[in-house]
Motif scaffolding. Structure first.
Motif, PDB file in Angstrom:
ATOM      1  N   CYS A  88      25.295  58.114  28.762  1.00  0.00           N
ATOM      2  CA  CYS A  88      26.560  57.728  28.288  1.00  0.00           C
ATOM      3  C   CYS A  88      27.109  57.734  27.446  1.00  0.00           C
ATOM      4  N   LEU A  89      26.089  57.291  26.631  1.00  0.00           N
ATOM      5  CA  LEU A  89      26.260  56.241  25.088  1.00  0.00           C
ATOM      6  C   LEU A  89      24.616  56.331  24.282  1.00  0.00           C
ATOM      7  N   SER A 283      21.285  57.597  41.281  1.00  0.00           N
ATOM      8  CA  SER A 283      21.845  57.469  39.842  1.00  0.00           C
ATOM      9  C   SER A 283      22.337  59.179  38.873  1.00  0.00           C
ATOM     10  N   ALA A 284      20.901  60.066  39.682  1.00  0.00           N
ATOM     11  CA  ALA A 284      21.014  61.506  39.042  1.00  0.00           C
ATOM     12  C   ALA A 284      21.862  62.099  39.742  1.00  0.00           C
ATOM     13  N   GLY A 285      21.766  62.227  40.567  1.00  0.00           N
ATOM     14  CA  GLY A 285      23.013  63.502  41.395  1.00  0.00           C
ATOM     15  C   GLY A 285      24.293  62.833  41.106  1.00  0.00           C
ATOM     16  N   TYR A 286      24.325  61.859  41.019  1.00  0.00           N
ATOM     17  CA  TYR A 286      26.180  61.413  41.315  1.00  0.00           C
ATOM     18  C   TYR A 286      26.297  61.608  39.986  1.00  0.00           C
ATOM     19  N   LEU A 287      25.356  61.355  38.584  1.00  0.00           N
ATOM     20  CA  LEU A 287      26.094  61.809  36.609  1.00  0.00           C
ATOM     21  C   LEU A 287      25.605  63.348  36.841  1.00  0.00           C
ATOM     22  N   LEU A 288      25.086  63.555  37.942  1.00  0.00           N
ATOM     23  CA  LEU A 288      24.626  65.664  37.629  1.00  0.00           C
ATOM     24  C   LEU A 288      27.101  65.217  38.391  1.00  0.00           C
ATOM     25  N   GLY A 289      27.164  65.266  39.107  1.00  0.00           N
ATOM     26  CA  GLY A 289      28.179  65.760  39.692  1.00  0.00           C
ATOM     27  C   GLY A 289      30.129  65.827  38.798  1.00  0.00           C
ATOM     28  N   ALA A 290      29.390  64.060  38.025  1.00  0.00           N
ATOM     29  CA  ALA A 290      30.685  63.616  36.744  1.00  0.00           C
ATOM     30  C   ALA A 290      30.375  64.637  35.880  1.00  0.00           C
ATOM     31  N   VAL A 291      29.188  64.679  35.154  1.00  0.00           N
ATOM     32  CA  VAL A 291      28.931  65.704  34.198  1.00  0.00           C
ATOM     33  C   VAL A 291      30.203  67.745  34.435  1.00  0.00           C
ATOM     34  N   PHE A 298      38.014  70.724  34.371  1.00  0.00           N
ATOM     35  CA  PHE A 298      38.938  70.362  32.847  1.00  0.00           C
ATOM     36  C   PHE A 298      38.829  71.212  32.541  1.00  0.00           C
ATOM     37  N   ASP A 299      37.855  71.359  32.197  1.00  0.00           N
ATOM     38  CA  ASP A 299      37.986  72.382  30.616  1.00  0.00           C
ATOM     39  C   ASP A 299      37.689  71.422  30.172  1.00  0.00           C
ATOM     40  N   LEU A 300      37.044  69.869  30.500  1.00  0.00           N
ATOM     41  CA  LEU A 300      36.898  68.781  29.313  1.00  0.00           C
ATOM     42  C   LEU A 300      36.086  69.554  27.851  1.00  0.00           C
ATOM     43  N   GLY A 301      36.371  69.260  26.993  1.00  0.00           N
ATOM     44  CA  GLY A 301      35.947  69.925  25.364  1.00  0.00           C
ATOM     45  C   GLY A 301      36.060  67.886  24.213  1.00  0.00           C
ATOM     46  N   ASP A 302      35.302  68.643  23.386  1.00  0.00           N
ATOM     47  CA  ASP A 302      35.030  67.333  21.913  1.00  0.00           C
ATOM     48  C   ASP A 302      35.930  67.545  21.421  1.00  0.00           C
ATOM     49  N   CYS A 328      29.998  63.318  28.781  1.00  0.00           N
ATOM     50  CA  CYS A 328      30.267  64.282  28.244  1.00  0.00           C
ATOM     51  C   CYS A 328      31.535  64.138  26.988  1.00  0.00           C
ATOM     52  N   GLY A 329      30.996  63.101  26.250  1.00  0.00           N
ATOM     53  CA  GLY A 329      30.983  62.378  25.042  1.00  0.00           C
ATOM     54  C   GLY A 329      32.065  62.642  24.580  1.00  0.00           C
TER      55      GLY A 329
END
Length: 651
Positions: A88-89, A283-291, A298-302, A328-329
């Motif tokens: 995340c960071l 940890s890993a599976g949950y974060l994969l779903g979030a990203v 949402f088509d979330l971009g920079d 996603c930064g």
């Protein structure tokens, strides 16, 4: 078994294609979505392995994707090592150190911009402070904070050192907080002196002290954020101020590399009876779903400014405030207050001020703001918006259309998302750049998610318009792993109805002629009228479509002839209700849905029993409708006095 099917009487035929310009500008194109669906269908495990390597940074790669040898206790990416806080960071610092991670607006309107470099430093200092206080990998910390950046800092700091956090919504009572601390056997409590919400002081430390006085023997230390400036009692040897604990701590902290299946958090969700369920995510599976869901749905971009209006105390705030946008930064807005303070245009003013491009909120909030009319959103341009989303409960078509027309100006796709605390992230939802949408429908399951509808005997419900039990037929990486400390309850609750691979969501659903899913409500929000099983959401939608109605909640009570009778609690846009209006509303529902759905009783009220997060407590309404004494805990209600009014109107 036809009599096991839930009947759907709500018909909706409007379809809205994604705007052409939106599709042209989107990061994820329709061809990309088609490729995702094709890959997932061809090789379920291989698809998720590819996504995990594409979207996450691994300290040690995995060789096993899915271990289902002990179903329903599924494991994903088991021999991989990862750190969620790093993802995340740290991985953004080389390119995005100066980029704004969080735009925080306080209840009083003060605004703070926090860059990724600054957020990283804050998390590292607090992570070092946690270690100095004796918190270690596998220990549990309960976070009882307002919706402020320090809540996200605390969560990411726990993840950084491998501690397991359990966030408790800042509106919960002392007994609710105590129960969660005791169940998790938490070693540390992180709270605040208080905060202001809607101009009112919320005395968090006072509530926390009461909880700790009634048990919580596992707690060794309490870290207190000075937020409100209220005078609070600090117990020597146990309580320490946040600013003191981070003073002198270095702004760098080596992440603890943990197994992919290492528990990231426990989040408690209420059951209909008994103690709350501690939903545990890995940890890993949950974060994969979030990203993946942030990017796909949402088509979330920079260049986006993302705003999820939820509180971090709920799963929506976990996934779409703390973890998804940061992994996603992205730049996001975080808000401490309420949508109607100081005026009912607070949301819309903030959208313009911060140039929000993606706005994600609850149908409850939309309906509440609808009640104030179009005047308030029309004060603001809202021209930065490009995607609108809804979360938390089914949205009725009337509210969906208002959202599209008044807020989105008919140019923003709406993603009506179905998912749960247990599922971790979106499951059935439109994809903004790809899916034609229909008001009130969550449309299709995402790539890699195999959703279906079964009757109570386990047979597929295939007829258009027929409803049944919503299930997920294959495991997915971001699913819950267990109920903390109660694996038998996990098996019985989520996999006890059919088999060890079929997850039972607890919701009823139906498909329309296009194959789109429509959520009808919880299975226990189904009424059985003269042998017809109806979802209460449809009756609520019909009532809210009436020009006089601002909000409606429908429950059942026993009926000697029909088995159950429908009771509707109504909030009007203006004026007082009377017998004539009640009759008009009953006839209106009959015209919209058919005579079988006609409410037996209409009760008018000034408000509904809602939690501080805006969810209607239908269990309480059922008690009121049946004329029984309310014995349930009402401490989480925004306005407990509303029950007295509802009960008085029923006498």
């Amino acid at each position: 078994m036809a009599d096991n099917k839930i009947e759907s009487v709500l018909k909706e035929h409007r379809v809205f294609e994604p705007p052409r310009q939106f599709v042209e500008d989107a990061a994820i194109k329709p061809a990309d979505v088609e490729a995702l669906y094709s890959a997932a269908e061809a090789d379920h495990e291989g698809f998720w392995a590819d996504q995990a390597r594409k979207h996450l940074d691994w300290h040690q790669d995995f060789s096993t994707t899915l271990d289902d040898t002990n179903a329903p206790f599924f494991k994903w990416f088991t021999d991989g090592k990862i750190n969620v806080s790093y993802n995340c960071l740290d991985r953004h610092l080389s390119a995005k150190a100066d980029k704004t991670a969080i735009i925080f607006e306080a209840d009083d309107g003060n605004v703070e911009h926090i860059s990724y470099a600054d957020l990283h430093a804050r998390v590292c200092r607090f992570a070092n402070a946690l270690k100095a206080q004796g918190l270690a990998k596998g220990d549990r910390a309960v976070i009882y904070l307002p919706n402020v950046p320090e809540a996200t800092v605390a969560m990411l700091a726990c993840a950084r050192i491998g501690a397991i956090h359990s966030v408790v919504f800042g509106g919960f009572s002392a007994p609710s907080l105590r129960d969660r601390i005791d169940d998790a056997e938490a070693k540390m409590l992180i709270t605040a002196d208080g905060n202001y919400r809607g101009g009112k002081l919320i005395p968090l430390k006072e509530v926390a002290d009461k909880a700790l006085s009634e048990g919580c023997e596992s707690i060794e230390s309490v870290v207190v954020l000075k937020r409100s400036g209220a005078d609070v009692e600090m117990r020597d040897g146990r309580d320490i101020w946040w600013h003191d604990v981070v003073d002198g701590q270095p702004a760098d902290c080596e992440p603890e590399w943990v197994d992919a299946e290492h528990p990231l958090f426990i989040l408690y969700t209420s059951g209909s009876t008994g103690k709350p369920k501690g939903i545990q995510h890995a940890s890993a599976g949950y974060l994969l779903g979030a990203v993946t869901t942030c990017r796909w749905v949402f088509d979330l971009g920079d260049d986006d400014v993302f705003w999820c209006t939820a509180d971090v105390g709920w799963i929506t705030g976990h996934t779409y405030i703390t973890y998804g946008p940061t992994a996603c930064g992205a730049t996001q807005v975080m808000f401490e207050g309420v949508p109607t303070y100081p005026e009912p245009d607070r949301f819309w003013k903030m959208v313009d001020t911060h140039q929000v491009t993606i706005f994600y909120t609850a149908p409850t909030a939309i309906r509440a703001l609808m009640k104030h009319g179009d005047e308030y959103p029309q004060r603001h341009a809202l021209d930065s918006l490009r995607v609108l989303g809804t979360v938390g409960e089914p949205i009725n078509p009337e509210a969906w259309m208002w959202y599209r027309q008044v807020i989105g100006k008919e140019r923003c796709p709406i993603v009506d998302t179905w998912w749960q605390t247990e599922t971790g992230a979106h499951m059935i939802t439109p994809i903004a750049s790809y899916t034609p949408t229909t008001p009130g429908s969550v449309t299709h399951a995402l790539p890699g998610i195999e959703a279906d509808i079964l009757d109570e005997s386990g047979e597929r419900v295939t007829d258009a318009g027929a409803g049944g039990v919503l299930v997920i037929k294959k495991p997915w990486p971001y699913m819950l792993r267990t109920i903390w400390g109660d694996p038998d309850r996990y098996k019985e609750t989520y996999f006890g109805m059919y088999d060890a691979h079929t997850y039972v969501a607890g919701d009823s659903a139906q498909r329309d002629e296009k194959g789109y899913f429509r959520i009808l409500g919880r299975i226990d929000d189904v009424v059985n009228v003269s042998g017809h099983r109806l979802g209460t959401m449809e009756v609520e939608s019909a009532l809210v479509a009436h020009e006089a109605v601002a909000e409606a909640a429908v429950v059942s009570r026993p009926h000697d002839v029909k088995g159950e009778a429908i009771v509707a609690f109504i909030i009007l846009k203006d004026g007082e209700g009377d017998e004539q209006l009640a009759s008009d509303l009953r006839n209106w529902v009959s015209e919209q849905l058919g005579a079988i759905a006609k409410p037996e009783e209409i009760r008018f009220a000034d408000g509904l029993p809602k939690t501080r997060s805006g969810k209607i407590m239908r269990r309480l309404l059922r008690t009121v409708a049946r004329g029984d004494e309310v014995t349930q805990d009402v401490s989480t209600l925004e306005n407990p006095q509303i029950l007295d009014q509802l009960q008085a109107k029923g006498t």
